[in-house]
Scaffold this motif. Structure first.
Motif, mmCIF file in Angstrom:
data_model
loop_
_atom_site.group_PDB
_atom_site.id
_atom_site.type_symbol
_atom_site.label_atom_id
_atom_site.label_comp_id
_atom_site.label_asym_id
_atom_site.label_seq_id
_atom_site.Cartn_x
_atom_site.Cartn_y
_atom_site.Cartn_z
ATOM 1 N N VAL A 186 -6.758 -6.961 -12.999
ATOM 2 C CA VAL A 186 -6.768 -7.336 -14.405
ATOM 3 C C VAL A 186 -6.500 -8.826 -14.624
ATOM 4 N N ASN A 187 -5.741 -9.469 -13.738
ATOM 5 C CA ASN A 187 -5.480 -10.899 -13.911
ATOM 6 C C ASN A 187 -6.726 -11.742 -13.707
ATOM 7 N N LEU A 188 -7.752 -11.194 -13.064
ATOM 8 C CA LEU A 188 -8.942 -11.980 -12.748
ATOM 9 C C LEU A 188 -10.212 -11.379 -13.315
ATOM 10 N N LEU A 189 -10.092 -10.486 -14.288
ATOM 11 C CA LEU A 189 -11.286 -9.974 -14.954
ATOM 12 C C LEU A 189 -11.726 -10.938 -16.045
ATOM 13 N N ASP A 190 -13.026 -11.058 -16.197
ATOM 14 C CA ASP A 190 -13.602 -11.897 -17.236
ATOM 15 C C ASP A 190 -13.675 -11.118 -18.544
ATOM 16 N N GLU A 191 -13.800 -11.844 -19.634
ATOM 17 C CA GLU A 191 -13.844 -11.191 -20.947
ATOM 18 C C GLU A 191 -15.037 -10.248 -21.089
ATOM 19 N N GLY A 192 -16.080 -10.450 -20.293
ATOM 20 C CA GLY A 192 -17.248 -9.574 -20.354
ATOM 21 C C GLY A 192 -17.136 -8.341 -19.484
ATOM 22 N N GLU A 193 -15.959 -8.091 -18.903
ATOM 23 C CA GLU A 193 -15.792 -6.978 -17.970
ATOM 24 C C GLU A 193 -14.813 -5.931 -18.494
ATOM 25 N N GLN A 194 -14.766 -5.763 -19.796
ATOM 26 C CA GLN A 194 -13.799 -4.851 -20.392
ATOM 27 C C GLN A 194 -13.967 -3.423 -19.888
ATOM 28 N N GLU A 195 -15.179 -3.045 -19.529
ATOM 29 C CA GLU A 195 -15.411 -1.674 -19.092
ATOM 30 C C GLU A 195 -14.726 -1.368 -17.751
ATOM 31 N N ARG A 196 -14.315 -2.404 -17.033
ATOM 32 C CA ARG A 196 -13.645 -2.189 -15.740
ATOM 33 C C ARG A 196 -12.148 -1.936 -15.889
ATOM 34 N N VAL A 197 -11.621 -2.165 -17.088
ATOM 35 C CA VAL A 197 -10.170 -2.054 -17.279
ATOM 36 C C VAL A 197 -9.665 -0.630 -17.073
ATOM 37 N N PRO A 198 -10.227 0.379 -17.731
ATOM 38 C CA PRO A 198 -9.718 1.744 -17.482
ATOM 39 C C PRO A 198 -9.816 2.139 -16.015
ATOM 40 N N LEU A 199 -10.872 1.706 -15.340
ATOM 41 C CA LEU A 199 -11.033 2.026 -13.928
ATOM 42 C C LEU A 199 -9.982 1.317 -13.081
ATOM 43 N N ALA A 200 -9.592 0.103 -13.494
ATOM 44 C CA ALA A 200 -8.569 -0.636 -12.757
ATOM 45 C C ALA A 200 -7.236 0.107 -12.785
ATOM 46 N N PHE A 201 -6.903 0.704 -13.921
ATOM 47 C CA PHE A 201 -5.629 1.416 -14.052
ATOM 48 C C PHE A 201 -5.713 2.860 -13.573
ATOM 49 N N GLY A 202 -6.931 3.372 -13.418
ATOM 50 C CA GLY A 202 -7.138 4.695 -12.847
ATOM 51 C C GLY A 202 -6.299 5.763 -13.518
ATOM 52 N N PRO A 203 -5.557 6.552 -12.741
ATOM 53 C CA PRO A 203 -4.774 7.652 -13.318
ATOM 54 C C PRO A 203 -3.621 7.176 -14.196
ATOM 55 N N SER B 123 0.805 -1.218 0.000
ATOM 56 C CA SER B 123 0.000 0.000 0.000
ATOM 57 C C SER B 123 0.840 1.271 0.000
ATOM 58 N N ARG B 124 2.099 1.137 0.358
ATOM 59 C CA ARG B 124 2.941 2.331 0.472
ATOM 60 C C ARG B 124 3.678 2.678 -0.823
ATOM 61 N N VAL B 125 3.486 1.897 -1.866
ATOM 62 C CA VAL B 125 4.048 2.225 -3.178
ATOM 63 C C VAL B 125 3.162 3.290 -3.825
ATOM 64 N N ALA B 126 3.759 4.315 -4.355
ATOM 65 C CA ALA B 126 2.992 5.386 -4.985
ATOM 66 C C ALA B 126 2.237 4.867 -6.205
ATOM 67 N N VAL B 127 1.038 5.377 -6.429
ATOM 68 C CA VAL B 127 0.209 4.943 -7.549
ATOM 69 C C VAL B 127 0.950 5.096 -8.869
ATOM 70 N N SER B 128 1.729 6.149 -9.012
ATOM 71 C CA SER B 128 2.412 6.430 -10.281
ATOM 72 C C SER B 128 3.686 5.625 -10.471
ATOM 73 N N GLU B 129 4.137 4.895 -9.439
ATOM 74 C CA GLU B 129 5.425 4.209 -9.526
ATOM 75 C C GLU B 129 5.380 2.988 -10.433
ATOM 76 N N THR B 130 4.251 2.292 -10.478
ATOM 77 C CA THR B 130 4.043 1.144 -11.360
ATOM 78 C C THR B 130 2.698 1.292 -12.037
ATOM 79 N N ALA B 131 2.438 0.466 -13.050
ATOM 80 C CA ALA B 131 1.133 0.518 -13.717
ATOM 81 C C ALA B 131 0.012 0.039 -12.796
ATOM 82 N N PHE B 132 0.313 -0.839 -11.835
ATOM 83 C CA PHE B 132 -0.691 -1.307 -10.884
ATOM 84 C C PHE B 132 -1.121 -0.130 -10.009
ATOM 85 N N ALA B 133 -2.409 0.197 -10.025
ATOM 86 C CA ALA B 133 -2.855 1.476 -9.476
ATOM 87 C C ALA B 133 -3.570 1.406 -8.131
#
Length: 461
Positions: free
Chosen positions: A412-429, A356-366
């Motif tokens: 993203v590793n556990l999203l289903d193919e029908g959940e594409q709309e959640r991808v941009p939200l997963a990566f956030g900023p 939790s202490r890694v900055a959001v911008s430091e890796t793609a995982f947001a």
């Protein structure tokens, strides 16, 4: 592009001649075995599987597929439930035979090939008293785990799997082999850490290791009528957990059919201190079973091998919660009461501490705030399409019940193919930066074998 069975061998002759590895075609007797993934529900038929022996084989396979207009996918450990490692009528770059692991005990680092699994890495590093964050299923491929982020029981002390990546060799879409690290192709290195399989094929990975051998871990089991009380206590207890402690929670069915709540603490610090930290958790109510004891980390990562065998049918839904409230506790209990299969489970992964202490911008995982990743796992032996649908509906229903209380996006590793709309939200900023990286390294969207692909729309190009 497709080829008929009769012409397959001759069509791929020029590719075969380039390889140190081998090709597996639909007419080959091993084809069905080789294309079988962990999830037996996946029934995809590639045109060819290129069983790569080394990085140069990957280079040849990428270049050949691009020249001949084939869709590509990348198969590492083969544990992705959605089957994104296979493409119908496509070329599969199968790295599952590339499993070498080299440990440097002086620098506490490991270098692995693209097909290496959790078992391969931990098996090699344990003899030096070293380990790193991994999942707790030994057959999971390390490359795919890294690309999505990588939750695990050591992440509160040492960060996500992706936080421990030091460098990676990557075959890009134009067939070039490049090294990505903090000092070389740093933009690509950023995207590989949680950005999904969108930019190339990772053929080797270098990780930071940590001094871990024994941990204090085990299951605490409770009857369902105690679930509210236990989960309320759990929600408060984890808010002050030290970095050395993660506590997975969830529901499962016992062999006798009884549904139980479980807590699964893992403490990776000094064992005596762990006994003190866990005392209140173990005694605030009396569990049905208390299996907590010192255990080798290697044994811990094999804990779910038997309950989650290869070839069973699986379907997974996820939501992330910033904690438990009365409504989410009730939704979880109701979902558990309605298990559609004795093999299914609900799992809450405890994310806090160093991760939790890694900055959001430091890796793609947001998603870097404290949270619980709720994994609703439908698992069953196939009977009929109608029965399959019943299990899918159970998992989807549980996810819908939690959604109003959940954080945006998804893992993203556990999203289903029908959940594409959640991808941009997963990566956030980080999403816009990933789009720019995609245009730079893969403008034609060749590599999108994960649901987390970030193909630019027409308005974004």
């Amino acid at each position: 592009m497709t080829t008929t069975r009769g012409e397959s061998h001759s069509f791929f002759d020029d590719l075969d001649a380039l390889l140190a590895g081998s090709l597996v075609l639909p007419e080959d007797p091993t084809y069905d075995q080789v294309r079988q993934l962990w999830n037996g529900r996946v029934n995809t038929h590639p045109a060819v599987l290129v069983r790569c022996a080394d990085a140069q084989d990957v280079v040849h396979a990428v270049s050949w597929a691009r020249t001949h207009g084939f869709a590509l996918s990348v198969h590492g450990g083969g544990h992705d439930f959605a089957g994104r490692g296979l493409r119908e009528d496509g070329v599969v770059i199968d790295c599952s035979q590339m499993r070498a692991v080299t440990i440097d005990p002086e620098t506490h680092t490991a270098r692995i090939q693209a097909g290496a699994t959790v078992d391969d890495l931990i098996g090699a590093s344990q003899q030096y008293g070293l380990a790193m964050t991994t999942g707790i299923v030994s057959s999971v491929g390390m490359a795919g785990l890294t690309l999505g982020g990588g939750y695990g029981p050591l992440m509160s002390k040492y960060g996500l799997v992706t936080d421990n990546l030091l460098s990676a060799q990557v075959v890009t879409v134009d067939g070039q082999l490049v090294t990505a690290s903090a000092t070389e192709h740093a933009d690509l290195f950023w995207g590989l850490r949680g950005g999904g399989g969108n930019f190339g094929v990772m053929v080797s990975l270098e990780y930071r290791l940590h001094p871990v051998t024994m941990v204090l871990a085990g299951l605490l089991l409770y009857p369902l009528d105690q679930a509210r009380e236990v989960l309320r206590f759990y929600d408060q207890f984890i808010k002050t957990s030290p970095d050395e402690l993660t506590i997975q929670a969830g529901f499962l069915k016992m062999p006798d059919g009884m549904t139980v709540l479980f807590l699964h603490p893992v403490y990776c610090g000094p064992l005596e201190e762990g006994e003190r930290v866990l005392k209140q958790l173990r005694t605030f109510v009396t569990p049905l079973v208390d299996q907590i004891q010192p255990v080798m980390y290697y044994d811990l990562v094999h804990a779910l091998d038997a309950p989650m065998p290869k070839g069973r049918y699986y379907f997974i839904q996820t939501q992330s919660l910033d904690g438990l409230c009365a409504e989410t506790v009730e939704a979880l209990i109701e979902c558990a009461q309605q298990f559609s299969s004795p093999f299914s489970a609900i799992s809450l992964h405890h994310f806090h501490g160093a991760a939790s202490r890694v900055a959001v911008s430091e890796t793609a995982f947001a998603l870097r705030q404290d949270h619980l990743l709720v994994e609703i796992i439908a698992a069953w032996e196939p009977q009929s399409p109608e029965e399959d649908q019943r299990h899918l509906q159970w998992a989807q229903g549980g996810s819908r019940a939690l959604a109003p209380y959940a954080l945006k996006g998804g893992y993203v590793n556990l999203l289903d193919e029908g959940e594409q709309e959640r991808v941009p939200l997963a990566f956030g900023p980080n999403y816009e930066r990933l789009l720019k990286l995609k245009r730079m390294y893969d403008p034609d969207d060749v590599f999108h074998s994960t649901i987390g692909h970030v193909k630019p729309t027409a308005s974004q190009e």
